[in-house]
Design a protein around this motif. Structure first.
Motif, PDB file in Angstrom:
ATOM      1  N   ARG A 238     130.026  -9.797  -7.841  1.00  0.00           N
ATOM      2  CA  ARG A 238     130.058  -9.160  -9.155  1.00  0.00           C
ATOM      3  C   ARG A 238     131.416  -9.436  -9.792  1.00  0.00           C
ATOM      4  O   ARG A 238     132.391  -9.709  -9.095  1.00  0.00           O
ATOM      5  CB  ARG A 238     129.845  -7.650  -9.026  1.00  0.00           C
ATOM      6  CG  ARG A 238     128.434  -7.298  -8.553  1.00  0.00           C
ATOM      7  CD  ARG A 238     128.140  -5.833  -8.705  1.00  0.00           C
ATOM      8  NE  ARG A 238     128.835  -5.019  -7.696  1.00  0.00           N
ATOM      9  CZ  ARG A 238     128.887  -3.689  -7.728  1.00  0.00           C
ATOM     10  NH1 ARG A 238     128.319  -3.028  -8.714  1.00  0.00           N
ATOM     11  NH2 ARG A 238     129.512  -3.020  -6.788  1.00  0.00           N
TER      12      ARG A 238
ATOM     13  N   PHE B 208     134.299  -8.444 -13.195  1.00  0.00           N
ATOM     14  CA  PHE B 208     134.751  -7.484 -14.203  1.00  0.00           C
ATOM     15  C   PHE B 208     136.108  -7.928 -14.725  1.00  0.00           C
ATOM     16  O   PHE B 208     136.772  -8.762 -14.124  1.00  0.00           O
ATOM     17  CB  PHE B 208     134.844  -6.065 -13.610  1.00  0.00           C
ATOM     18  CG  PHE B 208     136.069  -5.857 -12.771  1.00  0.00           C
ATOM     19  CD1 PHE B 208     137.167  -5.175 -13.282  1.00  0.00           C
ATOM     20  CD2 PHE B 208     136.135  -6.345 -11.474  1.00  0.00           C
ATOM     21  CE1 PHE B 208     138.308  -4.997 -12.511  1.00  0.00           C
ATOM     22  CE2 PHE B 208     137.268  -6.169 -10.707  1.00  0.00           C
ATOM     23  CZ  PHE B 208     138.354  -5.492 -11.227  1.00  0.00           C
TER      24      PHE B 208
ATOM     25  N   GLU C 217     131.632   5.334 -13.974  1.00  0.00           N
ATOM     26  CA  GLU C 217     131.736   3.886 -14.156  1.00  0.00           C
ATOM     27  C   GLU C 217     130.634   3.196 -13.349  1.00  0.00           C
ATOM     28  O   GLU C 217     130.451   3.497 -12.174  1.00  0.00           O
ATOM     29  CB  GLU C 217     133.119   3.434 -13.668  1.00  0.00           C
ATOM     30  CG  GLU C 217     133.276   1.972 -13.420  1.00  0.00           C
ATOM     31  CD  GLU C 217     133.221   1.132 -14.673  1.00  0.00           C
ATOM     32  OE1 GLU C 217     132.572   0.073 -14.632  1.00  0.00           O
ATOM     33  OE2 GLU C 217     133.804   1.538 -15.683  1.00  0.00           O
TER      34      GLU C 217
ATOM     35  N   ASN D 119     130.492   0.143 -12.276  1.00  0.00           N
ATOM     36  CA  ASN D 119     130.995  -0.820 -11.292  1.00  0.00           C
ATOM     37  C   ASN D 119     131.732  -0.139 -10.154  1.00  0.00           C
ATOM     38  O   ASN D 119     132.863  -0.474  -9.850  1.00  0.00           O
ATOM     39  CB  ASN D 119     131.935  -1.833 -11.969  1.00  0.00           C
ATOM     40  CG  ASN D 119     131.188  -2.866 -12.763  1.00  0.00           C
ATOM     41  OD1 ASN D 119     130.033  -3.162 -12.477  1.00  0.00           O
ATOM     42  ND2 ASN D 119     131.829  -3.413 -13.771  1.00  0.00           N
TER      43      ASN D 119
ATOM     44  N   SER E 104     132.808   0.622  -6.404  1.00  0.00           N
ATOM     45  CA  SER E 104     133.065  -0.305  -5.328  1.00  0.00           C
ATOM     46  C   SER E 104     133.092   0.419  -4.000  1.00  0.00           C
ATOM     47  O   SER E 104     133.199   1.647  -3.948  1.00  0.00           O
ATOM     48  CB  SER E 104     134.413  -0.985  -5.567  1.00  0.00           C
ATOM     49  OG  SER E 104     134.583  -2.063  -4.685  1.00  0.00           O
TER      50      SER E 104
ATOM     51  N   TRP F  27     135.390  -8.867  -5.494  1.00  0.00           N
ATOM     52  CA  TRP F  27     135.068  -8.969  -6.917  1.00  0.00           C
ATOM     53  C   TRP F  27     135.730 -10.193  -7.522  1.00  0.00           C
ATOM     54  O   TRP F  27     136.851 -10.537  -7.153  1.00  0.00           O
ATOM     55  CB  TRP F  27     135.616  -7.745  -7.661  1.00  0.00           C
ATOM     56  CG  TRP F  27     134.968  -6.465  -7.310  1.00  0.00           C
ATOM     57  CD1 TRP F  27     135.243  -5.663  -6.231  1.00  0.00           C
ATOM     58  CD2 TRP F  27     133.935  -5.815  -8.032  1.00  0.00           C
ATOM     59  NE1 TRP F  27     134.442  -4.558  -6.263  1.00  0.00           N
ATOM     60  CE2 TRP F  27     133.621  -4.617  -7.356  1.00  0.00           C
ATOM     61  CE3 TRP F  27     133.238  -6.125  -9.204  1.00  0.00           C
ATOM     62  CZ2 TRP F  27     132.652  -3.742  -7.789  1.00  0.00           C
ATOM     63  CZ3 TRP F  27     132.277  -5.246  -9.639  1.00  0.00           C
ATOM     64  CH2 TRP F  27     131.990  -4.065  -8.940  1.00  0.00           C
TER      65      TRP F  27
END
Length: 131
Positions: free
Chosen positions: A14, A16, A46, A48, A50, A56
């Motif tokens: 992923r 960002f 959020e 995203n 983790s 990432w």
């Protein structure tokens, strides 16, 4: 995102960008690549989120991949409970808790989410590779 810049073993990760705009994304990315920024935080809602060990792709302000980071620690704490050590690890400004509080009040305020008692996801990470 131009995946040709990303080594093949990372292409499924992923991605960002830090911050909420191109200039801030580039500024924070530079701190990561220089080893100054090893922590970040976001609102608990959020998308995203983790987990430790997750890697990432970090994008620059133009959406181009620039490095890989790996989450090492995730904790949840209220805005007012963030300590000086975490503020220092975020690496921004003079790295003080006062600077961190001011910058994050502004940042979360721009998103319309700031509250003194808001819950944050506080994440520490390490740089794996820059490209």
């Amino acid at each position: 995102m131009n995946l040709s810049a990303v080594p093949e073993q990372y292409r499924g990760l992923r991605s960002f960008a830090f911050g909420d705009g191109p200039a801030l994304a580039d500024e924070l990315l530079d701190l990561v690549i220089r080893g100054v920024k090893t922590a970040t935080c976001s609102t608990e809602d959020e998308p995203n989120t983790s987990t430790p060990g997750e890697r990432w792709i970090v994008l620059d302000g133009r959406g181009e991949p620039r490095c890989i980071i790996e989450t090492t620690e995730v904790s949840y704490r209220r805005f007012g409970d963030v300590d000086a050590a975490f503020a220092f690890d975020e690496g921004e400004g003079d790295r003080s808790l006062d600077y961190w509080r001011s910058a994050h009040r502004n940042y979360f305020g721009r998103q319309g989410k700031f509250r003194e008692d808001m819950m944050l996801m506080c994440e520490r990470f390490r740089l794996i590779e820059a490209f």
